[in-house]
Design a protein around this motif. Structure first.
Motif, PDB file in Angstrom:
ATOM      1  N   GLU A   1      -1.978  14.387 -13.801  1.00 10.29           N
ATOM      2  CA  GLU A   1      -2.137  14.762 -15.149  1.00 10.29           C
ATOM      3  C   GLU A   1      -3.382  16.010 -15.103  1.00 10.29           C
ATOM      4  OE1 GLU A   1      -2.367  11.280 -17.646  1.00 10.29           O
ATOM      5  OE2 GLU A   1      -0.138  11.378 -17.662  1.00 10.29           O
ATOM      6  N   ASN A   2      -3.844  16.356 -16.327  1.00 12.88           N
ATOM      7  CA  ASN A   2      -4.856  17.284 -16.365  1.00 12.88           C
ATOM      8  C   ASN A   2      -6.360  16.833 -15.679  1.00 12.88           C
ATOM      9  OD1 ASN A   2      -5.270  15.517 -18.333  1.00 12.88           O
ATOM     10  ND2 ASN A   2      -5.496  17.014 -19.909  1.00 12.88           N
ATOM     11  N   HIS A   3      -7.203  17.822 -14.864  1.00 17.17           N
ATOM     12  CA  HIS A   3      -8.460  17.173 -14.438  1.00 17.17           C
ATOM     13  C   HIS A   3      -8.269  16.205 -13.212  1.00 17.17           C
ATOM     14  CE1 HIS A   3     -10.223  19.120 -17.843  1.00 17.17           C
ATOM     15  NE2 HIS A   3      -9.599  18.237 -18.500  1.00 17.17           N
ATOM     16  N   LEU A   4      -7.048  16.517 -12.494  1.00 18.59           N
ATOM     17  CA  LEU A   4      -6.885  15.834 -11.275  1.00 18.59           C
ATOM     18  C   LEU A   4      -6.798  14.341 -11.294  1.00 18.59           C
ATOM     19  CD1 LEU A   4      -9.980  17.717  -9.011  1.00 18.59           C
ATOM     20  CD2 LEU A   4      -7.295  18.129  -9.217  1.00 18.59           C
ATOM     21  N   GLN A   5      -6.616  13.815 -12.613  1.00 20.32           N
ATOM     22  CA  GLN A   5      -6.161  12.214 -13.020  1.00 20.32           C
ATOM     23  C   GLN A   5      -4.958  12.149 -12.324  1.00 20.32           C
ATOM     24  OE1 GLN A   5      -7.806   9.630 -14.193  1.00 20.32           O
ATOM     25  NE2 GLN A   5      -9.550  11.133 -13.779  1.00 20.32           N
ATOM     26  N   THR A   6      -4.875  11.231 -11.447  1.00 17.43           N
ATOM     27  CA  THR A   6      -3.622  10.854 -10.963  1.00 17.43           C
ATOM     28  C   THR A   6      -3.087   9.421 -11.138  1.00 17.43           C
ATOM     29  OG1 THR A   6      -4.137  12.218  -8.961  1.00 17.43           O
ATOM     30  CG2 THR A   6      -2.224  10.611  -8.694  1.00 17.43           C
ATOM     31  N   VAL A   7      -1.694   9.387 -11.968  1.00 13.61           N
ATOM     32  CA  VAL A   7      -1.309   8.163 -12.252  1.00 13.61           C
ATOM     33  C   VAL A   7      -0.188   7.559 -11.295  1.00 13.61           C
ATOM     34  CG1 VAL A   7      -0.013   7.079 -14.190  1.00 13.61           C
ATOM     35  CG2 VAL A   7      -1.550   8.701 -14.806  1.00 13.61           C
ATOM     36  N   ILE A   8      -0.543   6.488 -10.973  1.00 15.87           N
ATOM     37  CA  ILE A   8       0.433   5.555  -9.945  1.00 15.87           C
ATOM     38  C   ILE A   8       1.178   4.431 -10.549  1.00 15.87           C
ATOM     39  CG2 ILE A   8       0.556   4.551  -7.600  1.00 15.87           C
ATOM     40  CD1 ILE A   8      -2.188   5.880  -6.792  1.00 15.87           C
ATOM     41  N   ARG A   9       2.378   4.588 -10.876  1.00 11.28           N
ATOM     42  CA  ARG A   9       3.060   3.773 -11.865  1.00 11.28           C
ATOM     43  C   ARG A   9       4.178   3.045 -10.807  1.00 11.28           C
ATOM     44  NH1 ARG A   9       4.762   2.047 -16.563  1.00 11.28           N
ATOM     45  NH2 ARG A   9       3.320   3.087 -17.793  1.00 11.28           N
ATOM     46  N   SER A  10       4.377   1.497 -10.952  1.00  9.84           N
ATOM     47  CA  SER A  10       5.261   0.961 -10.273  1.00  9.84           C
ATOM     48  C   SER A  10       5.577  -0.519 -11.325  1.00  9.84           C
ATOM     49  CB  SER A  10       4.930   0.639  -8.748  1.00  9.84           C
ATOM     50  OG  SER A  10       5.516  -0.595  -8.360  1.00  9.84           O
TER      51      SER A  10
END
Lengths: 378, 378
Positions: A99-108
């Motif tokens: 997402e913006n500002h290099l925020q990374t979502v890992i979803r499982s």
């Protein structure tokens, strides 16, 4: 960046590239794993600047979808946390999106991680290597050649060149040599090569050990490219780069005796086990020195003695002893290391006296040679 | 002393008694293993004076000869060397004989060891225990009771009594309790007892861990004898003695809440895995504190957050939530330790507010209880 990937494939690739990720480094971004998603698939990279590993996960494989690429892109995630997280995710599919500002979502499943990423643009580039001159070795042979030599490299930094394995290519043959100046291991094999090139380089022992751990046991060929200061190993979906050691490797050919005064043939396993037991009571010096002597009736005696504890005597039957009688002492550890690399059921040991290096070879096999310098105790 | 023994039986017994042999001690003879051979068989003893283990190898078993006793006698051999040697001997049968001056010969195939022994007369005697009052527990139940409580003992020596597990026998029931004052584990079971005795003793956690490792997984009963300062566990061919801890164990019954304000039922495995993942990003305090809160629709949320790395949110479906809403924080490590001891597929967690200890139990099973003190972060 956004993609959905099979968890098991991600776990495997992360585990592979982690072998290059340093736990401590002066270049902070190298504690991360770089992920690059494009239409072909996802590439993961780890590097400690000596070793760099790229593992590629193709979007499609055998007509099956492995990765669904929704939006291409790139990010660097902290390796220590990312690797622990992917291993423990609850479902077979994992969504990763930046997402913006290099925020990374890992979803499982019902699990959602939010990691602070780093800018992939700042990650060092992999070495650029011209792939003109390639030679090929089956994976299992390459792993054997590494295993049979790399254990003999020096662990001391006093002569850095000896911490690597000398690889020489000439006349369509690859020769690997390692020595710590107390012992030497040599292994050679025919290779598949296009050009009639010759090389003489030194690959860090650590690189070869890590490479060996990543390669599967199969006989698909590994492609090898050697340049002035880098070597690249290419297997399926895997690139493994290693820096070469600078400097000239010593000429070891003069170390290896060409004549012999005593030749002894023994069963590898029986001899190894006898050395192992004899070393239990051998506490002289840090490498557990044992004594070897030829006694009557084709019998070899291995013994050791530590007065305050006790002594041990092992008798090993030899199928053939030729030449002079002999008493010699050597490191049990060096002998066991050497014997473990020899695959034949019988070995030939050639001595040229109690003070000279001796050679261990499988019977009727000249592709491998182990050399050990004796210790003066007799 | 002279006997011939099956190597595998000797290896097993040596391995068992080694669990009591200290690596360092102020009483040098305790670094040895005592061997006593008589007509019935060979007894091996190891001891660190807190724990003593005797393993007996009968001369005959199921009409088969296990040991051939040629001459009775006794010797003490250095445990470290003796145990390494017997593991590596080449043949199925081993001859052990003591020659003059305590010299001990160990012979197997073409291997012969000569160890300096110590005088068995100087080895401390095992505690003498009157076996009037015995109670019995099946081995697998005993191991379960140890496993479900011993992890909760204190590792700090500031209150030495808490490094042990409190064993209470009353009215034909055994109750085991361990606490480090941040959590508590309680397990109870009916036992087979002859007399209507009652006991209240504290057994060192270390002793119970070692005992558990030695006992086979089977349901043969273990006989237990408790005296004023010793406990003896008797299994087939095995005696395990442990010193008891001195002092009074604190009364823990007041710690355990009897009422509750919120009751939550979740699947053990799913909940454990969610806690495990949430703990990956929980670096506040050394025990990885996670947050637990009840959200709508019978869903529990587990979360943690380390600003410089990222955050994680896990949702766990509950089959039943009753009572007040709740937000509470606790050590993920303590919760995982507790959950791993609970065998049912579903657990009930009873809270009496965010600042009060809470209780975890398998659904419909009152024999085991895990209690955890929350951490104040909400």
């Amino acid at each position: 960046m956004k993609f959905i990937i099979q968890r098991d494939r991600l776990v495997q690739s992360v585990q592979d590239v982690m072998k290059a990720v340093p736990s401590r480094t002066t270049i902070p971004i190298l504690t991360g794993i770089k992920l690059v998603a494009n239409e072909e698939g996802v590439a993961l990279t780890g590097s400690d600047s000596d070793i760099s590993i790229e593992s590629f996960i193709p979007a499609q494989e055998n007509d099956q979808e492995v990765v669904e690429i929704i939006q291409p892109g790139a990010i660097v995630l902290q390796a220590k946390f990312f690797s622990e997280i992917v291993k423990k995710l609850p479902t077979d599919l994992v969504e990763i999106r930046v997402e913006n500002h290099l925020q990374t979502v890992i979803r499982s499943g019902n699990s959602e991680f939010n990691l602070n990423g780093l800018d992939a643009e700042e990650y060092p580039h992999l070495p650029q290597i011209e792939e003109d001159n390639i030679f090929k070795i089956p994976t299992d042979l390459l792993k054997a050649m590494i295993r049979q030599t790399v254990f003999a490299v020096s662990t001391s930094e006093t002569r850095p060149i000896l911490t690597g394995v000398n690889w020489k290519v000439e006349n369509g043959e690859l020769i690997c040599i390692a020595t710590d100046s107390h012992r030497l291991a040599l292994r050679k094999a025919r290779i598949e090569t296009i050009a009639e090139d010759s090389y003489n380089v030194v690959i860090p022992g650590k690189s070869l050990n890590e490479l060996s751990k990543i390669l599967d046991d199969q006989n698909e060929p590994v492609e090898i490219v050697i340049t002035e200061n880098q070597v690249l190993f290419k297997a399926e979906n895997l690139l493994f780069f290693s820096r070469l050691l600078e400097g000239n490797y010593p000429d070891t050919s003069r170390l290896i005796p060409t004549d012999s005064k005593t030749e002894v043939v023994v069963q590898t396993k029986e001899f190894l086990q006898a050395i192992d037991r004899a070393s239990l009571l051998a506490r002289e010096g840090r490498n557990n020195v044992v004594k070897f002597s030829i006694i009557e009736n084709n019998v070899v005696e291995i013994s050791s003695n530590t007065p305050e504890i006790g002594n041990v005597v092992e008798e090993v039957q030899s199928s053939s002893i030729e030449g002079e009688d002999l008493k010699i002492s050597f490191s049990a550890k060096f002998m066991m290391d050497a014997l473990k690399t020899l695959e034949g059921t019988d070995i030939n040991i050639s001595f040229t006296g109690a003070m000279r290096p001796f050679i261990i070879k499988p019977l009727n096999d000249d592709s491998i040679l182990q050399l050990i310098l004796p210790v003066r105790t007799y």
